[in-house]
Design an enzyme around this catalytic site. Sequence first.
Site, PDB file in Angstrom:
ATOM      1  CB  ILE A  84     -85.737  97.379  43.871  1.00  0.00           C
ATOM      2  CG1 ILE A  84     -85.531  96.531  42.597  1.00  0.00           C
ATOM      3  CG2 ILE A  84     -86.565  96.650  44.919  1.00  0.00           C
ATOM      4  CD1 ILE A  84     -86.764  96.129  41.833  1.00  0.00           C
TER       5      ILE A  84
ATOM      6  CE1 TYR B 247     -74.640  98.339  41.620  1.00  0.00           C
ATOM      7  CE2 TYR B 247     -75.815  98.949  39.619  1.00  0.00           C
ATOM      8  CZ  TYR B 247     -75.797  98.328  40.853  1.00  0.00           C
ATOM      9  OH  TYR B 247     -76.925  97.691  41.322  1.00  0.00           O
TER      10      TYR B 247
ATOM     11  CB  SER C  48     -78.145  95.958  38.101  1.00  0.00           C
ATOM     12  OG  SER C  48     -78.725  97.200  37.776  1.00  0.00           O
TER      13      SER C  48
ATOM     14  CB  SER D 245     -69.409  95.246  39.220  1.00  0.00           C
ATOM     15  OG  SER D 245     -70.620  95.903  39.543  1.00  0.00           O
ATOM     16  CE  LYS D 246     -74.900  94.854  40.977  1.00  0.00           C
ATOM     17  NZ  LYS D 246     -75.087  93.803  41.973  1.00  0.00           N
TER      18      LYS D 246
HETATM   19  P1  NAP Z   1     -78.770  97.723  50.305  1.00  0.00           P
HETATM   20  O1  NAP Z   1     -80.085  97.978  50.922  1.00  0.00           O
HETATM   21  O2  NAP Z   1     -77.717  98.760  50.356  1.00  0.00           O
HETATM   22  O3  NAP Z   1     -78.196  96.349  50.912  1.00  0.00           O
HETATM   23  C1  NAP Z   1     -76.939  95.860  50.598  1.00  0.00           C
HETATM   24  C2  NAP Z   1     -76.375  95.133  51.800  1.00  0.00           C
HETATM   25  O4  NAP Z   1     -75.076  94.618  51.434  1.00  0.00           O
HETATM   26  C3  NAP Z   1     -76.147  96.061  52.998  1.00  0.00           C
HETATM   27  O5  NAP Z   1     -76.511  95.410  54.205  1.00  0.00           O
HETATM   28  C4  NAP Z   1     -74.657  96.294  52.942  1.00  0.00           C
HETATM   29  O6  NAP Z   1     -74.065  96.630  54.189  1.00  0.00           O
HETATM   30  C5  NAP Z   1     -74.164  94.946  52.472  1.00  0.00           C
HETATM   31  N1  NAP Z   1     -72.784  94.987  51.996  1.00  0.00           N
HETATM   32  C6  NAP Z   1     -72.099  96.034  51.462  1.00  0.00           C
HETATM   33  N2  NAP Z   1     -70.836  95.690  51.215  1.00  0.00           N
HETATM   34  C7  NAP Z   1     -70.700  94.397  51.598  1.00  0.00           C
HETATM   35  C8  NAP Z   1     -69.619  93.498  51.608  1.00  0.00           C
HETATM   36  N3  NAP Z   1     -68.399  93.864  51.195  1.00  0.00           N
HETATM   37  N4  NAP Z   1     -69.829  92.232  52.059  1.00  0.00           N
HETATM   38  C9  NAP Z   1     -71.040  91.849  52.521  1.00  0.00           C
HETATM   39  N5  NAP Z   1     -72.106  92.679  52.555  1.00  0.00           N
HETATM   40  C10 NAP Z   1     -71.937  93.931  52.098  1.00  0.00           C
HETATM   41  O7  NAP Z   1     -78.931  97.394  48.744  1.00  0.00           O
HETATM   42  P2  NAP Z   1     -80.127  96.720  47.886  1.00  0.00           P
HETATM   43  O8  NAP Z   1     -80.788  97.786  47.133  1.00  0.00           O
HETATM   44  O9  NAP Z   1     -80.909  95.783  48.719  1.00  0.00           O
HETATM   45  O10 NAP Z   1     -79.242  95.927  46.819  1.00  0.00           O
HETATM   46  C11 NAP Z   1     -78.979  94.529  46.921  1.00  0.00           C
HETATM   47  C12 NAP Z   1     -78.396  94.073  45.592  1.00  0.00           C
HETATM   48  O11 NAP Z   1     -79.313  94.343  44.538  1.00  0.00           O
HETATM   49  C13 NAP Z   1     -77.094  94.788  45.208  1.00  0.00           C
HETATM   50  O12 NAP Z   1     -76.211  93.880  44.601  1.00  0.00           O
HETATM   51  C14 NAP Z   1     -77.569  95.806  44.187  1.00  0.00           C
HETATM   52  O13 NAP Z   1     -76.544  96.164  43.297  1.00  0.00           O
HETATM   53  C15 NAP Z   1     -78.672  95.037  43.500  1.00  0.00           C
HETATM   54  N6  NAP Z   1     -79.644  95.877  42.804  1.00  0.00           N
HETATM   55  C16 NAP Z   1     -80.389  96.787  43.493  1.00  0.00           C
HETATM   56  C17 NAP Z   1     -81.307  97.572  42.795  1.00  0.00           C
HETATM   57  C18 NAP Z   1     -82.165  98.592  43.489  1.00  0.00           C
HETATM   58  O14 NAP Z   1     -82.852  99.348  42.783  1.00  0.00           O
HETATM   59  N7  NAP Z   1     -82.171  98.663  44.795  1.00  0.00           N
HETATM   60  C19 NAP Z   1     -81.435  97.429  41.417  1.00  0.00           C
HETATM   61  C20 NAP Z   1     -80.656  96.494  40.754  1.00  0.00           C
HETATM   62  C21 NAP Z   1     -79.773  95.711  41.465  1.00  0.00           C
HETATM   63  P3  NAP Z   1     -73.907  98.224  54.546  1.00  0.00           P
HETATM   64  O15 NAP Z   1     -75.296  98.724  54.704  1.00  0.00           O
HETATM   65  O16 NAP Z   1     -73.097  98.212  55.795  1.00  0.00           O
HETATM   66  O17 NAP Z   1     -73.188  98.827  53.360  1.00  0.00           O
END
Ligand code: NAP
Length: 246
Positions: free
Chosen positions: A187, A154, A141, A157-158
């Site tokens: 995003i 967070y 991230s 971790s990242k």
């Molecule tokens: P999201 O929509 O919340 O999707 C994350 C998925 O991971 C959910 O299905 C969640 O399940 C699942 N999850 C949570 N804990 C888990 C575990 N212990 N084992 C396996 N799966 C698990 O998030 P997203 O925005 O798509 O983010 C995806 C990745 O991109 C993350 O690593 C996030 O840090 C990174 N990221 C996102 C953004 C952003 O702006 N969105 C920016 C930078 C980086 P539940 O729904 O049941 O929790």
Amino acid sequence: MRVKDKVTIITGAGSGIGRGTALLFGSEGAKVVVADVNEKGGEETANEIRQNGGEAFFARLDVSNREQVKNVVQETIKKYGRIDVLINNAGIIQDALVVKMTEEQWDRVININLKGPFNCIQAVVGTMIEQGSGEIINVSSIVGLYGNIGQINYASSKAGLIGMTKTLAKELGKKGIRVNAIAPGFILTPMTSGIPEKILEMMKEKTPLKRLGQIEDVANTLLFLASDEASFINGAVISVDGGLLI
Ligand code: NAP
């Protein structure tokens, strides 16, 4: 087809970026293992890939549980005989200022966002070494590069994922395995749906491209990195943030 027959494990593929990536990989010929703790979301993703004519199965997985990780990897090898791509995408947030953050909040985020990818990499790396090939991509991230108030767990971790990526790119390159990371900005996914409209507007204004990121922006970058088009890219951290922090 850009990832034809590549056996691809995507963690967190039941929602947001992971789901969008899984659907794209499915349409580009990959055999997708939709790994997520969220059964409903994960089943939906795998079903949609199959309905679109692709190949996928859902595996319930908590990435912080090493036993479950081992089982999913074994199931994948039993079904498809190899593992070509691992995308460490599962991640969570549990925000608090440092003075208020509990040990549980710290441990949970580190266990899922940092130890989870370590668990998954350790479980697949033996197979990739035997094959003499593999692509590992860690979803970091911009917060891992630049920090963010209220996200010490967070951000750590990242940032840790970036160290992991560079170390493994050096360790595994000679085995034919590429290891890269991406650093998305803001995003629009379920994870960011709780951010107030005012803040999102501000982020949009600050972004040179004057928009927020879409799931497809990230999924397309992951597809490129996993494909043979990226065969000389190793140890990179690619920002997908519209230029937000330049
Ligand atoms: P999201 O929509 O919340 O999707 C994350 C998925 O991971 C959910 O299905 C969640 O399940 C699942 N999850 C949570 N804990 C888990 C575990 N212990 N084992 C396996 N799966 C698990 O998030 P997203 O925005 O798509 O983010 C995806 C990745 O991109 C993350 O690593 C996030 O840090 C990174 N990221 C996102 C953004 C952003 O702006 N969105 C920016 C930078 C980086 P539940 O729904 O049941 O929790």
